[in-house]
Structures are given as C-alpha cells and as structure tokens.
Design a protein around this motif. Structure first.
Motif, short mmCIF file in Angstrom:
data_model
loop_
_atom_site.label_atom_id
_atom_site.label_comp_id
_atom_site.label_asym_id
_atom_site.label_seq_id
_atom_site.Cartn_x
_atom_site.Cartn_y
_atom_site.Cartn_z
N PHE A 42 0.84 -1.19 0.00
CA PHE A 42 0.00 0.00 0.00
C PHE A 42 0.88 1.24 0.00
N TYR A 43 0.58 2.15 -0.90
CA TYR A 43 1.28 3.43 -0.95
C TYR A 43 0.22 4.53 -0.96
N GLY A 44 0.24 5.38 0.05
CA GLY A 44 -0.71 6.47 0.14
C GLY A 44 0.01 7.79 0.27
N TYR A 45 -0.50 8.80 -0.39
CA TYR A 45 0.15 10.10 -0.36
C TYR A 45 -0.85 11.18 -0.75
N GLN A 46 -0.49 12.42 -0.46
CA GLN A 46 -1.36 13.54 -0.81
C GLN A 46 -0.92 14.10 -2.16
N GLY A 47 -1.90 14.29 -3.05
CA GLY A 47 -1.63 14.81 -4.38
C GLY A 47 -1.46 16.32 -4.38
N SER A 48 -1.04 16.84 -5.50
CA SER A 48 -0.79 18.28 -5.63
C SER A 48 -2.06 19.11 -5.54
N GLN A 49 -3.22 18.51 -5.79
CA GLN A 49 -4.50 19.23 -5.72
C GLN A 49 -5.15 19.11 -4.34
N GLY A 50 -4.43 18.52 -3.38
CA GLY A 50 -5.00 18.34 -2.05
C GLY A 50 -5.79 17.05 -1.91
N ASP A 51 -5.88 16.27 -2.97
CA ASP A 51 -6.59 15.00 -2.90
C ASP A 51 -5.67 13.92 -2.35
N TYR A 52 -6.25 12.82 -1.91
CA TYR A 52 -5.48 11.70 -1.42
C TYR A 52 -5.37 10.67 -2.52
N LEU A 53 -4.18 10.15 -2.71
CA LEU A 53 -3.92 9.15 -3.73
C LEU A 53 -3.43 7.88 -3.06
N ALA A 54 -3.85 6.75 -3.56
CA ALA A 54 -3.41 5.47 -3.02
C ALA A 54 -3.21 4.49 -4.15
N ASP A 55 -2.13 3.74 -4.06
CA ASP A 55 -1.86 2.63 -4.97
C ASP A 55 -1.74 1.39 -4.11
N VAL A 56 -2.50 0.37 -4.47
CA VAL A 56 -2.51 -0.88 -3.72
C VAL A 56 -2.22 -2.02 -4.68
N GLU A 57 -1.27 -2.86 -4.32
CA GLU A 57 -0.98 -4.07 -5.10
C GLU A 57 -1.18 -5.27 -4.18
N ILE A 58 -1.89 -6.27 -4.69
CA ILE A 58 -2.25 -7.44 -3.89
C ILE A 58 -1.91 -8.68 -4.72
N GLN A 59 -1.32 -9.67 -4.08
CA GLN A 59 -1.08 -10.95 -4.72
C GLN A 59 -1.57 -12.06 -3.80
N GLY A 60 -2.07 -13.10 -4.42
CA GLY A 60 -2.53 -14.24 -3.64
C GLY A 60 -2.46 -15.52 -4.45
N GLU A 61 -2.59 -16.62 -3.75
CA GLU A 61 -2.78 -17.94 -4.37
C GLU A 61 -3.85 -18.61 -3.55
N TRP A 62 -5.03 -18.69 -4.13
CA TRP A 62 -6.19 -19.12 -3.37
C TRP A 62 -6.70 -20.47 -3.84
N ALA A 70 -3.73 -8.20 -8.16
CA ALA A 70 -4.65 -7.08 -8.35
C ALA A 70 -3.91 -5.78 -8.10
N LYS A 71 -4.34 -4.74 -8.79
CA LYS A 71 -3.79 -3.40 -8.58
C LYS A 71 -4.95 -2.42 -8.54
N VAL A 72 -4.91 -1.54 -7.54
CA VAL A 72 -5.93 -0.51 -7.39
C VAL A 72 -5.24 0.83 -7.36
N GLU A 73 -5.75 1.77 -8.14
CA GLU A 73 -5.30 3.16 -8.08
C GLU A 73 -6.52 3.98 -7.68
N LEU A 74 -6.37 4.76 -6.60
CA LEU A 74 -7.50 5.48 -6.03
C LEU A 74 -7.12 6.94 -5.82
N ALA A 75 -8.03 7.84 -6.20
CA ALA A 75 -7.88 9.27 -5.94
C ALA A 75 -9.15 9.73 -5.24
N VAL A 76 -9.00 10.27 -4.04
CA VAL A 76 -10.14 10.72 -3.24
C VAL A 76 -10.04 12.23 -3.06
N GLY A 77 -11.03 12.95 -3.60
CA GLY A 77 -11.10 14.40 -3.44
C GLY A 77 -12.11 14.78 -2.38
#
Length: 160
Positions: A30-50, A75-82
């Motif tokens: 998980f990588y979370g950080y604040q963007g230049s516009q004041g929004d929150y950005l997150a990148d999540v990478e998940i691996q599994g063997e189910w 799986a990969k998720v890219e999220l921007a929350v304003g």
C-alpha cells in the motif's frame, strides 16, 4: 480528512500474509500520499494464491463438483479521493493455472492449462465501467450505476 499514512511515510508493505474475510492469505503493498491538488492518492498491489473450495463454499456451493484447485492472482488498485468525489481503477489478473474446471466449453480446463482471466473496473462516485475476459471466448462489458447497484448496460459474449 486525515492522513492516509503517517507523515513522511510513503508506503506500507506486509511482512507476511494477511488474511482477509475470505480466510485466504494475500500479500499487500500500500502506498498512500497527498496529491498536488490536495486530494489523497493510493496505490494498492495485492497478490494471492487461493484455493477455490472455500470461495465456492461461501459464494456458490453448487459449483463445487465442477471446480477444484488453486490459482495465483494479482490485483492493482489506483485510487484518488477528493473533497466531493473519488475515482478508481482496478485490474485483476490470473492465468488460472492449477485450477481444474469440469464445466462445459468455453469454461473447461485442466490443471496445467493456462486460461487468462482479466477483470478491469474504473469508475467514480456515480458508476463503474466493468470488463471481464476469460481466454479468447468469454467477455463481459457492463456499466454499474452505484445508486441502483444494478447493471444499466451489459453485454456477455460466449464463443467467437
């Protein structure tokens, strides 16, 4: 809104497997950080063997006689929350190797066979656009408005 992670911390990675509600281990970055516009950005990478058996027990036990085995996936998720909206992109991939399907074609496969499963979704507060492909013979495309939580447009194609 508060910070996604501690100030100055650019990401988190698990040291060992996590167990989500499905009682199957995953590795999560998980990588979370604040963007230049004041929004929150997150990148999540998940691996599994189910193992497919517990998933079928929980979601569709009627398929247990036809599906067995395990499969790696990522799986990969890219999220921007304003302030008033959010946007996301999700990609899930698996080659379904080591999974056996006794279902009829185009779903039949033996354990050693690779059959690419690709799921993509992108959306915002109002709706999600979803695509799914299984090999070259199965595809699904749909628009899912979140308020109704029912597909407004959907197309399923089986075979070429």
């Amino acid at each position: 809104m508060g910070p996604i992670c501690e100030p100055g911390l650019s990401g988190q990675s698990t040291d060992g497997p996590l167990h989500l509600q499905l009682d199957q281990p995953v590795h999560l970055d998980f990588y979370g950080y604040q963007g230049s516009q004041g929004d929150y950005l997150a990148d999540v990478e998940i691996q599994g063997e189910w193992d497919v058996s517990p998933l079928l027990d929980r979601f569709h036990a009627g398929f247990k006689p036809y599906l067995t085995g395990t499969s790696k996936w990522d799986a990969k998720v890219e999220l921007a929350v304003g302030q008033s909206d959010y946007q996301y992109q999700l990609a899930i991939n698996s080659n379904l190797q080591n999974l056996v399907s006794e279902l009829p074609a185009p779903f039949y496969k033996h354990a050693e066979q690779s059959l690419p499963l690709v799921a993509r979704s992108e959306g915002n507060k109002q709706a999600s656009n979803i695509t799914l492909t299984l090999g070259e013979d199965v595809s699904f495309v749909g628009v899912l408005p979140h308020k109704e939580f029912q597909f407004s447009r959907a197309h399923l194609a089986l075979g070429k």
